[in-house]
Motif scaffolding. Structure first.
Motif, short mmCIF file in Angstrom:
data_model
loop_
_atom_site.label_atom_id
_atom_site.label_comp_id
_atom_site.label_asym_id
_atom_site.label_seq_id
_atom_site.Cartn_x
_atom_site.Cartn_y
_atom_site.Cartn_z
N UNK A 153 0.88 -1.26 0.07
CA UNK A 153 0.00 -0.02 0.01
C UNK A 153 1.00 1.29 0.02
N UNK A 154 0.93 2.12 -1.14
CA UNK A 154 1.90 3.09 -1.09
C UNK A 154 1.48 4.40 -0.45
N UNK A 155 0.53 4.71 -1.15
CA UNK A 155 -0.22 6.08 -0.61
C UNK A 155 -1.59 5.94 -0.06
N UNK A 156 -1.95 4.79 0.13
CA UNK A 156 -3.33 4.52 0.92
C UNK A 156 -3.08 3.82 2.01
N UNK A 157 -4.11 3.67 3.04
CA UNK A 157 -4.06 2.95 4.24
C UNK A 157 -3.81 1.21 3.86
N UNK A 158 -3.46 0.67 4.99
CA UNK A 158 -3.38 -0.76 4.86
C UNK A 158 -4.49 -1.47 5.08
N UNK A 159 -4.67 -2.74 4.80
CA UNK A 159 -5.82 -3.52 5.17
C UNK A 159 -5.78 -4.30 6.31
N UNK A 164 -0.28 -1.38 6.48
CA UNK A 164 0.27 -2.62 5.83
C UNK A 164 -1.04 -3.55 5.23
N UNK A 165 -0.36 -3.77 3.99
CA UNK A 165 -1.42 -4.72 3.40
C UNK A 165 -1.03 -6.07 3.71
N UNK A 166 -2.10 -6.95 3.53
CA UNK A 166 -1.90 -8.39 3.93
C UNK A 166 -0.77 -9.16 3.44
N UNK A 192 -4.03 0.53 -6.09
CA UNK A 192 -5.00 0.27 -7.43
C UNK A 192 -5.95 -0.89 -7.32
N UNK A 193 -5.48 -1.97 -6.42
CA UNK A 193 -6.55 -2.97 -6.24
C UNK A 193 -7.99 -2.64 -5.43
N UNK A 194 -7.68 -1.37 -4.57
CA UNK A 194 -8.80 -0.88 -3.98
C UNK A 194 -9.85 -0.11 -4.70
N UNK A 195 -9.35 -0.27 -6.38
CA UNK A 195 -10.58 0.56 -7.16
C UNK A 195 -11.10 -0.40 -7.85
N UNK A 196 -10.63 -1.81 -7.82
CA UNK A 196 -11.21 -3.07 -8.29
C UNK A 196 -12.59 -3.59 -7.93
N UNK A 197 -13.32 -3.13 -7.64
CA UNK A 197 -14.59 -3.07 -6.76
C UNK A 197 -15.66 -3.79 -7.78
N UNK A 198 -16.30 -5.21 -7.28
CA UNK A 198 -17.27 -5.60 -8.04
C UNK A 198 -18.56 -5.00 -7.78
N UNK A 199 -19.27 -4.57 -8.69
CA UNK A 199 -20.40 -3.97 -8.71
C UNK A 199 -21.54 -4.77 -8.32
N UNK A 200 -22.79 -4.59 -7.63
CA UNK A 200 -23.83 -5.37 -7.55
C UNK A 200 -24.17 -5.73 -8.79
N UNK A 264 5.81 -4.68 7.36
CA UNK A 264 4.89 -4.84 6.19
C UNK A 264 4.42 -3.83 5.41
N UNK A 265 4.98 -2.26 6.22
CA UNK A 265 4.57 -1.26 5.28
C UNK A 265 5.48 -0.97 4.13
N UNK A 266 4.92 -0.65 3.02
CA UNK A 266 5.72 -0.39 1.90
C UNK A 266 5.95 1.14 1.81
N UNK A 267 6.91 1.54 1.16
CA UNK A 267 7.31 3.01 0.78
C UNK A 267 7.86 3.18 -0.35
N UNK A 268 7.20 4.14 -1.12
CA UNK A 268 7.77 4.36 -2.63
C UNK A 268 8.65 5.75 -2.35
#
Ligand code: BDR
Ligand code: CA
Length: 299
Positions: A153-159, A164-166, A192-200, A264-268
């Motif tokens: 997770x570069x510029x967004x919160x982890x999960x 940190x991302x899992x 980027x994967x946070x934008x990959x949401x499956x719609x109803x 687990x934190x990533x930094x760019x």
């Protein structure tokens, strides 16, 4: 055709990513290796075997690999995907044995073969198998044509932790080994994967498909523990098929691997030697269309 090895920890979004890969004629999936992640490795490997059988690809070999991260005695697992990793959905296929060889050996074997320079690795779980193979054979990962990684997770919160991302958090030292291996890395973080949401509507269309694969995937998604289900692991596969759906920038990606609150934190970083292409932008509609079109090809 692009030769691919997929390292994964199915996992419901891993299942969707495997489905996308085997439904795509541009990809030649040579092997699937499994790691402890969402669930223990014995479970993720059995799940990968059963999923490939469900998708009509019993010929693709599945290897089980690391049962624990490099620095810790126990796997760091989660229950987001249910106790069995696939939402408790009966797939209607037998649980066949996976290949006895260790995943890290299978990975090394393929990368050291004449095919190695043409092989793309797609890593969708903790990076322990890749790190073990690199430690055993220094320089190994740099042989790959490219390594697509879902993690960070570069510029967004982890999960799983504030930053940190899992996948990176589950084995931060392995992520560090891979990020510093001198390989051609393409990284798909939560940005980027946070934008990959499956719609109803997309989920309803999948559930309306009569095939056994679509029915099983729709049933898994109905119980997926994520509030807005995300196609995390499909992103690094989709980028092999439709790179124009993704945008990002090259930089130096570092992972905090030392035990502590930041692990687990990533930094760019923009300074220093570039080690990765990091994706942050996505054409979500394009990804959902691609997924729908490809999943419809499965049995
Ligand atoms: C990653 O964690 C896992 O739960 C998913 O399968 C994905 O690989 C997202 O952080
Ligand atoms: Ca995964």
């Amino acid at each position: 055709m692009t030769a691919v090895l997929i390292d994964c920890d199915p996992g419901i979004d891993d299942a969707l990513a495997l489905a996308l890969a085997v439904a795509s004629p541009e990809l030649d999936v040579r092997a699937v290796t499994c790691v402890a992640g969402n669930r223990p490795v014995a479970v993720t490997a059995t799940n990968a075997r059963r999923l490939l059988d469900l998708f009509g690809r019993p010929d693709i070999p599945v290897y089980a690999g690391a049962a624990r991260p490099l620095l810790y005695p126990q796997a760091r697992t989660n229950l987001v995907h249910g106790e069995d990793g696939l939402g408790g959905v009966a797939l209607g296929v037998d649980a066949r044995q996976v290949v006895a060889d260790h995943a890290a050996d299978a990975l090394a074997h393929l990368l050291l073969s004449p095919l190695g320079a043409d092989l793309t690795i797609v890593a969708m779980g903790p990076l322990t198998n890749l790190a073990l193979a690199e430690i055993r054979h220094p320089g190994l990962l740099a042989r790959a044509r490219s390594i697509h990684v879902m993690g960070g997770a570069a510029h967004c919160p982890g999960n799983v932790a504030p930053a940190a991302e899992f996948n990176f958090w589950a084995d931060p030292a392995a992520a560090h080994v891979v990020m510093t291996a001198g390989a051609r890395l393409e990284v798909f973080p939560l940005d980027v994967t946070g934008q990959a949401a499956m719609t109803p509507a997309w989920l309803a269309a999948l559930a309306a498909q009569p095939t056994r694969s679509a029915q099983a995937l729709a049933a898994m998604l109905a119980v997926y523990g994520e509030k807005d289900p995300l196609l995390h692991d499909a992103c690094p596969v989709a980028a092999l098929l439709r790179p124009q759906l993704f945008s990002g920038q090259a930089g130096r990606l570092e992972v905090d691997w030392r035990p502590g609150p930041d692990e687990g934190r990533s930094r760019l970083h923009q300074e220093g030697e570039v080690n990765a292409m990091l994706y942050t932008g996505l054409d979500t509609d394009g990804l959902l269309s691609l997924m729908a079109e490809r999943l419809a090809r499965l049995p």
